[in-house]
Design a protein around this motif. Structure first.
Motif, PDB file in Angstrom:
ATOM      1  N   VAL A 105      52.530   3.762  45.401  1.00  0.00           N
ATOM      2  CA  VAL A 105      51.945   2.434  45.522  1.00  0.00           C
ATOM      3  C   VAL A 105      50.446   2.585  45.729  1.00  0.00           C
ATOM      4  N   VAL A 122      56.553  -4.384  48.302  1.00  0.00           N
ATOM      5  CA  VAL A 122      55.157  -4.122  48.683  1.00  0.00           C
ATOM      6  C   VAL A 122      54.550  -5.378  49.299  1.00  0.00           C
ATOM      7  N   THR A 151      54.433   2.061  50.565  1.00  0.00           N
ATOM      8  CA  THR A 151      53.428   1.143  51.098  1.00  0.00           C
ATOM      9  C   THR A 151      53.102   1.489  52.544  1.00  0.00           C
TER      10      THR A 151
END
Length: 178
Positions: A105, A122, A151
């Motif tokens: 991410v 996320v 994340t």
């Protein structure tokens, strides 16, 4: 007898207090285990816990019923809380890439008023961490658990300007000068 009444009253007061923690269920899956007598069904819940003031955690719980799995996920999420550095504009201080399993991410700061531009797990993690302005992109796997963990990894590795200045043994104002 009076002690029991007092305990009941205290328990009732604790239940009435609103919790500062918010919980959001990302995913509930029915999983099976093959045993000698056949298949054993249970549920796995992925839960994000946060206080919207810079603390967030991701937890996983497994139980024979959905409510029990969610409850266990919340407890697990509170065990794995991290502190998130936030700027004055409620954004992240700098771009950072995080990894979790097969997912990666990319989390980037955004100008005030942008909002959280991210998808799926996320977005949930960033919102419960207290981030109001940020851009994020999922790379690799689309698995919600791995994306949530990636994340959290990106947010854990972020540093404030004060921390960077202290590591370099310079004044914070010197970071911004040319």
């Amino acid at each position: 007898m009076a002690e029991q009444r007092e305990r009941r009253r205290n328990k009732k007061n604790r239940e009435e207090q609103p919790s500062e923690w918010q919980e959001r269920v990302i995913q509930i899956r029915r999983v099976t285990k093959v045993v000698k007598g056949g298949k054993k069904l249970s549920f796995r819940a992925v839960v994000v816990v946060g206080n919207e003031r810079g603390q967030v955690g991701v937890g996983v719980g497994k139980a024979n019923d959905v409510i029990g799995a969610v409850r266990k996920g919340v407890v697990d999420g509170k065990k794995h809380l991290i502190d998130v550095p936030l700027t004055n504009g409620l954004s992240v201080p700098h771009p950072m890439r995080g990894a979790g399993g097969g997912a990666a991410v990319l989390v980037m700061p955004a100008a005030p008023g942008t909002g959280v531009i991210a998808g799926g797990a996320v977005r949930t993690v960033l919102e419960l961490a207290g981030v109001r302005n940020s851009l994020a992109k999922q790379l690799g796997s689309s698995n919600p658990l791995n994306n949530a963990r990636a994340t959290v990894d990106a947010l854990r590795r972020m540093r404030t300007f004060e921390q960077v200045a202290q590591d370099r043994d310079i004044d914070v104002r010197r970071l911004f000068s040319k």
